[in-house]
Enzyme design. Structure first.
Site, PDB file in Angstrom:
ATOM      1  N   ASN A 176       3.957  47.963 -36.824  1.00 25.73           N
ATOM      2  CA  ASN A 176       3.946  48.477 -35.525  1.00 25.73           C
ATOM      3  C   ASN A 176       5.035  48.787 -34.785  1.00 25.73           C
ATOM      4  OD1 ASN A 176       4.681  45.881 -34.952  1.00 25.73           O
ATOM      5  ND2 ASN A 176       2.703  45.160 -34.221  1.00 25.73           N
ATOM      6  N   GLU A 223      15.093  35.951 -25.847  1.00 28.93           N
ATOM      7  CA  GLU A 223      15.630  36.766 -26.669  1.00 28.93           C
ATOM      8  C   GLU A 223      16.840  37.554 -26.480  1.00 28.93           C
ATOM      9  OE1 GLU A 223      11.716  38.860 -26.873  1.00 28.93           O
ATOM     10  OE2 GLU A 223      10.744  37.313 -27.756  1.00 28.93           O
ATOM     11  N   TYR A 247      11.005  34.794 -34.327  1.00 26.09           N
ATOM     12  CA  TYR A 247       9.516  34.828 -34.224  1.00 26.09           C
ATOM     13  C   TYR A 247       9.243  33.226 -34.712  1.00 26.09           C
ATOM     14  CZ  TYR A 247       8.778  39.943 -34.562  1.00 26.09           C
ATOM     15  OH  TYR A 247       8.396  41.107 -34.336  1.00 26.09           O
ATOM     16  N   LYS A 306      11.500  48.284 -34.784  1.00 23.06           N
ATOM     17  CA  LYS A 306      11.684  47.607 -35.852  1.00 23.06           C
ATOM     18  C   LYS A 306      11.973  48.506 -37.103  1.00 23.06           C
ATOM     19  CE  LYS A 306       7.796  44.619 -34.219  1.00 23.06           C
ATOM     20  NZ  LYS A 306       6.627  43.809 -34.416  1.00 23.06           N
ATOM     21  N   HIS A 333       8.778  45.986 -30.822  1.00 26.73           N
ATOM     22  CA  HIS A 333       8.714  44.751 -30.281  1.00 26.73           C
ATOM     23  C   HIS A 333       8.961  44.789 -28.834  1.00 26.73           C
ATOM     24  CE1 HIS A 333       9.193  40.488 -29.017  1.00 26.73           C
ATOM     25  NE2 HIS A 333      10.361  41.058 -28.747  1.00 26.73           N
TER      26      HIS A 333
HETATM   27  N1  LIG Z   1      -2.126  39.364 -38.791  1.00 25.77           N
HETATM   28  C1  LIG Z   1      -1.130  40.098 -38.961  1.00 25.77           C
HETATM   29  N2  LIG Z   1      -0.784  40.536 -40.053  1.00 25.77           N
HETATM   30  C2  LIG Z   1       0.553  41.103 -40.367  1.00 25.77           C
HETATM   31  N3  LIG Z   1       1.404  41.205 -39.573  1.00 25.77           N
HETATM   32  C3  LIG Z   1       1.161  40.497 -38.209  1.00 25.77           C
HETATM   33  C4  LIG Z   1      -0.176  40.145 -37.957  1.00 25.77           C
HETATM   34  N4  LIG Z   1      -0.319  39.589 -36.810  1.00 25.77           N
HETATM   35  C5  LIG Z   1       1.112  39.908 -36.131  1.00 25.77           C
HETATM   36  N5  LIG Z   1       1.704  40.572 -36.812  1.00 25.77           N
HETATM   37  C6  LIG Z   1       3.360  40.789 -37.050  1.00 25.77           C
HETATM   38  O1  LIG Z   1       4.004  39.897 -36.243  1.00 25.77           O
HETATM   39  C7  LIG Z   1       4.360  40.636 -34.992  1.00 25.77           C
HETATM   40  C8  LIG Z   1       4.527  39.645 -34.082  1.00 25.77           C
HETATM   41  O2  LIG Z   1       3.066  39.001 -33.561  1.00 25.77           O
HETATM   42  P1  LIG Z   1       2.747  38.751 -32.090  1.00 25.77           P
HETATM   43  O3  LIG Z   1       1.331  38.073 -32.210  1.00 25.77           O
HETATM   44  O4  LIG Z   1       3.884  38.170 -31.448  1.00 25.77           O
HETATM   45  O5  LIG Z   1       2.240  40.228 -31.482  1.00 25.77           O
HETATM   46  P2  LIG Z   1       3.258  41.128 -30.555  1.00 25.77           P
HETATM   47  O6  LIG Z   1       3.864  40.232 -29.463  1.00 25.77           O
HETATM   48  O7  LIG Z   1       2.294  42.094 -30.129  1.00 25.77           O
HETATM   49  O8  LIG Z   1       4.483  41.622 -31.421  1.00 25.77           O
HETATM   50  P3  LIG Z   1       5.930  41.613 -31.223  1.00 25.77           P
HETATM   51  O9  LIG Z   1       6.294  40.215 -30.728  1.00 25.77           O
HETATM   52  O10 LIG Z   1       6.452  42.239 -32.285  1.00 25.77           O
HETATM   53  O11 LIG Z   1       6.151  42.357 -29.883  1.00 25.77           O
HETATM   54  C9  LIG Z   1       3.377  41.519 -34.721  1.00 25.77           C
HETATM   55  O12 LIG Z   1       4.220  42.661 -33.850  1.00 25.77           O
HETATM   56  C10 LIG Z   1       3.109  42.049 -36.067  1.00 25.77           C
HETATM   57  O13 LIG Z   1       4.532  42.903 -36.618  1.00 25.77           O
END
Ligand SMILES: Nc1ncnc2c1ncn2[C@@H]1O[C@H](COP(=O)(O)OP(=O)(O)OP(=O)(O)O)[C@@H](O)[C@H]1O
Length: 160
Positions: free
Chosen positions: A121, A135, A58, A18, A124
């Site tokens: 974080n 994707e 997303y 990211k 992805h």
């Molecule tokens: N509560 C939150 N506040 C802010 N950002 C969030 C929150 N929850 C998720 N995100 C963001 O949205 C992304 C996608 O959320 P998801 O629940 O799909 O988690 P993930 O599968 O671990 O992440 P990714 O899809 O990015 O690998 C997270 O990686 C984070 O960057």
């Protein structure tokens, strides 16, 4: 036909560094972890995605309160897109990534070693094989993957 009980040696996953990971110079570190683990890099590019592409990526989170902030974060700089192939790539990739909230990610995972907050974080990883396929098609439109053969499967056959 593949046996659903056997791990798939030619499975592909979509991993994306990211904007914060790119900005902090962590592309090499993240790619290196996957290569050292034994995954084969099938395709990679630095990209500046459109808002529409990110909203599609997303789409499942569209109703969540953090969605606008997530899209702005993902628009804040280039991302590094990768397709990696190997044994159980999706599940193993998620394990290497750690949990969504880095504070709960174990040391030794990518998020556990390099990040602290959910909203930054750094990386992805696809969460299911079906989502990995979607994707990969979204980020690498058909015909742009340099490898069509399963390199990992070939390596596996040579060694067994
Ligand atoms: N509560 C939150 N506040 C802010 N950002 C969030 C929150 N929850 C998720 N995100 C963001 O949205 C992304 C996608 O959320 P998801 O629940 O799909 O988690 P993930 O599968 O671990 O992440 P990714 O899809 O990015 O690998 C997270 O990686 C984070 O960057």
């Amino acid at each position: 036909m593949s046996n659903p009980n056997e791990p798939n040696i030619a499975e592909r996953t979509y991993i994306m560094v990211k904007p914060d990971g790119v900005d902090r110079g962590l592309i090499g570190e993240i790619l290196s972890r996957f290569e050292k683990r034994g995954f084969k890099l099938i395709a990679a590019k630095l990209a500046r995605p459109s808002k529409a592409t990110l909203e599609q990526h997303y789409a499942d989170l569209r109703e969540r309160p953090f969605f606008p902030g997530l899209i702005n974060y993902m628009l804040s700089g280039p991302v590094f897109c990768m397709v990696l192939e190997g044994l159980d790539a999706v599940k193993t990739g998620r394990a290497m990534l750690g949990t969504t909230n880095p504070l709960q990610s174990a040391p030794g995972t990518i998020r556990g070693d390099f990040s602290l907050v959910t909203g930054r974080n750094i990386c992805h990883g696809s969460d299911t094989v079906a989502n990995a396929e979607k994707e990969i098609a979204l980020w690498f439109p058909e015909g742009t993957l340099p490898y069509s053969l399963s390199q990992a499967a070939m390596i596996y056959e040579i060694k067994n």
